[in-house]
Scaffold this motif. Structure first.
Motif, mmCIF file in Angstrom:
data_model
loop_
_atom_site.group_PDB
_atom_site.id
_atom_site.type_symbol
_atom_site.label_atom_id
_atom_site.label_comp_id
_atom_site.label_asym_id
_atom_site.label_seq_id
_atom_site.Cartn_x
_atom_site.Cartn_y
_atom_site.Cartn_z
ATOM 1 N N VAL A 1 63.147 18.570 38.681
ATOM 2 C CA VAL A 1 64.346 19.345 39.001
ATOM 3 C C VAL A 1 65.502 18.468 39.480
ATOM 4 N N ILE A 2 65.221 17.400 40.205
ATOM 5 C CA ILE A 2 66.295 16.598 40.794
ATOM 6 C C ILE A 2 66.739 15.443 39.906
ATOM 7 N N LEU A 3 66.106 15.254 38.769
ATOM 8 C CA LEU A 3 66.426 14.137 37.876
ATOM 9 C C LEU A 3 67.630 14.477 37.008
ATOM 10 N N ARG A 4 68.576 13.535 36.914
ATOM 11 C CA ARG A 4 69.732 13.728 36.027
ATOM 12 C C ARG A 4 69.348 13.302 34.619
ATOM 13 N N ARG A 5 69.904 13.976 33.638
ATOM 14 C CA ARG A 5 69.622 13.623 32.247
ATOM 15 C C ARG A 5 70.241 12.297 31.836
ATOM 16 N N LYS A 6 71.353 11.959 32.437
ATOM 17 C CA LYS A 6 72.050 10.727 32.091
ATOM 18 C C LYS A 6 72.309 9.937 33.362
ATOM 19 N N PRO A 7 71.920 8.663 33.384
ATOM 20 C CA PRO A 7 72.141 7.879 34.604
ATOM 21 C C PRO A 7 73.604 7.472 34.771
ATOM 22 N N VAL A 8 73.938 7.094 35.979
ATOM 23 C CA VAL A 8 75.263 6.553 36.267
ATOM 24 C C VAL A 8 75.399 5.237 35.504
ATOM 25 N N PRO A 9 76.554 4.941 34.907
ATOM 26 C CA PRO A 9 76.707 3.685 34.162
ATOM 27 C C PRO A 9 76.371 2.465 35.024
ATOM 28 N N GLY A 10 75.567 1.573 34.471
ATOM 29 C CA GLY A 10 75.148 0.375 35.183
ATOM 30 C C GLY A 10 73.807 0.519 35.875
ATOM 31 N N TYR A 11 73.239 1.740 35.864
ATOM 32 C CA TYR A 11 71.948 1.992 36.505
ATOM 33 C C TYR A 11 70.989 2.572 35.479
ATOM 34 N N ASP A 12 69.679 2.518 35.788
ATOM 35 C CA ASP A 12 68.665 2.929 34.826
ATOM 36 C C ASP A 12 68.262 4.394 34.944
ATOM 37 N N ILE A 13 68.260 4.927 36.161
ATOM 38 C CA ILE A 13 67.829 6.307 36.373
ATOM 39 C C ILE A 13 68.586 6.877 37.567
ATOM 40 N N SER A 14 68.909 8.162 37.512
ATOM 41 C CA SER A 14 69.668 8.799 38.585
ATOM 42 C C SER A 14 69.045 10.129 38.969
ATOM 43 N N PHE A 15 69.163 10.449 40.251
ATOM 44 C CA PHE A 15 68.688 11.712 40.796
ATOM 45 C C PHE A 15 69.859 12.424 41.454
ATOM 46 N N LEU A 16 69.859 13.743 41.387
ATOM 47 C CA LEU A 16 70.882 14.554 42.046
ATOM 48 C C LEU A 16 70.178 15.586 42.913
ATOM 49 N N ILE A 17 70.426 15.507 44.213
ATOM 50 C CA ILE A 17 69.824 16.434 45.167
ATOM 51 C C ILE A 17 70.955 17.281 45.739
ATOM 52 N N THR A 18 70.863 18.587 45.562
ATOM 53 C CA THR A 18 71.881 19.490 46.094
ATOM 54 C C THR A 18 71.364 20.145 47.375
ATOM 55 N N ASN A 19 72.239 20.887 48.030
ATOM 56 C CA ASN A 19 71.820 21.573 49.251
ATOM 57 C C ASN A 19 70.748 22.624 48.954
ATOM 58 N N PHE A 20 70.756 23.195 47.759
ATOM 59 C CA PHE A 20 69.727 24.181 47.393
ATOM 60 C C PHE A 20 68.355 23.518 47.282
ATOM 61 N N HIS A 21 68.306 22.298 46.737
ATOM 62 C CA HIS A 21 67.043 21.558 46.682
ATOM 63 C C HIS A 21 66.552 21.238 48.087
ATOM 64 N N ALA A 22 67.464 20.823 48.951
ATOM 65 C CA ALA A 22 67.090 20.464 50.316
ATOM 66 C C ALA A 22 66.619 21.684 51.109
ATOM 67 N N GLU A 23 67.141 22.869 50.786
ATOM 68 C CA GLU A 23 66.727 24.085 51.482
ATOM 69 C C GLU A 23 65.381 24.596 50.996
ATOM 70 N N THR A 24 65.093 24.447 49.705
ATOM 71 C CA THR A 24 63.857 25.012 49.150
ATOM 72 C C THR A 24 62.698 24.026 49.132
ATOM 73 N N MET A 25 62.976 22.735 49.174
ATOM 74 C CA MET A 25 61.914 21.726 49.134
ATOM 75 C C MET A 25 61.880 20.971 50.457
ATOM 76 N N LEU A 26 60.756 20.346 50.718
ATOM 77 C CA LEU A 26 60.617 19.540 51.923
ATOM 78 C C LEU A 26 61.354 18.214 51.733
ATOM 79 N N LYS A 27 62.223 17.862 52.671
ATOM 80 C CA LYS A 27 63.056 16.670 52.516
ATOM 81 C C LYS A 27 62.226 15.395 52.426
ATOM 82 N N HIS A 28 61.212 15.271 53.280
ATOM 83 C CA HIS A 28 60.417 14.039 53.258
ATOM 84 C C HIS A 28 59.619 13.913 51.964
ATOM 85 N N LYS A 29 59.240 15.041 51.355
ATOM 86 C CA LYS A 29 58.544 14.992 50.065
ATOM 87 C C LYS A 29 59.506 14.593 48.943
ATOM 88 N N LEU A 30 60.748 15.055 49.007
ATOM 89 C CA LEU A 30 61.755 14.635 48.028
ATOM 90 C C LEU A 30 61.980 13.128 48.097
#
Length: 138
Positions: free
Chosen positions: A104-133
């Motif tokens: 759910v938190i993985l972006r389909r396209k990474p930021v230029p210059g990087y290999d992989i990117s994740f996007l965590i929104t406030n909804f992810h932080a509210e529904t999932m455990l932060k330390h597990k993320l």
């Protein structure tokens, strides 16, 4: 000094910085009424963006953490010494990004210059455990 002992402070710095950046809250768009978009992606209001932070082990291993009031984008540059490692890294990241809807938190396209990117929104932080993320990303 073993590679594992030099990796530990790097991962500790990434873990503590990402945990601190995940103090997210619900924040409606200041431009469009009744919209709630990740400000780190939209970048419509510069006053809600935090300064980007780069944690670097060396020039080929870096983590970029971009925070805002309602989202955090984390981009990782993976060390690739030779062509085999470049191919393996490309295949692995492509495999992960093709299944981004399952991660759910993985972006389909990474930021230029990087290999992989994740996007965590406030909804992810509210529904999932932060330390597990944080553990999943690291």
């Amino acid at each position: 000094m073993s590679p594992q002992s030099s990796l530990r402070p790097y991962l500790t710095a990434v873990r503590s910085t990402l945990t601190a950046a995940m103090a997210l809250e619900n924040f409606a768009s200041q431009v469009v009424e009744r919209h709630n978009k990740p400000e780190v992606e939209a970048a419509t209001s510069h006053e809600v963006l935090l300064n980007p932070l780069v944690i670097s082990r060396n020039e080929k291993e870096q983590v970029l953490i971009e925070g805002s009031v309602n989202s955090v984008r984390m981009s990782i540059r993976i060390k690739q010494q030779d062509d085999i490692e470049k191919i393996l890294c490309h295949k692995f990241t492509r495999f992960m990004m093709m299944r981004a809807e399952n991660f759910v938190i993985l972006r389909r396209k990474p930021v230029p210059g990087y290999d992989i990117s994740f996007l965590i929104t406030n909804f992810h932080a509210e529904t999932m455990l932060k330390h597990k993320l944080v553990d999943f990303i690291i």
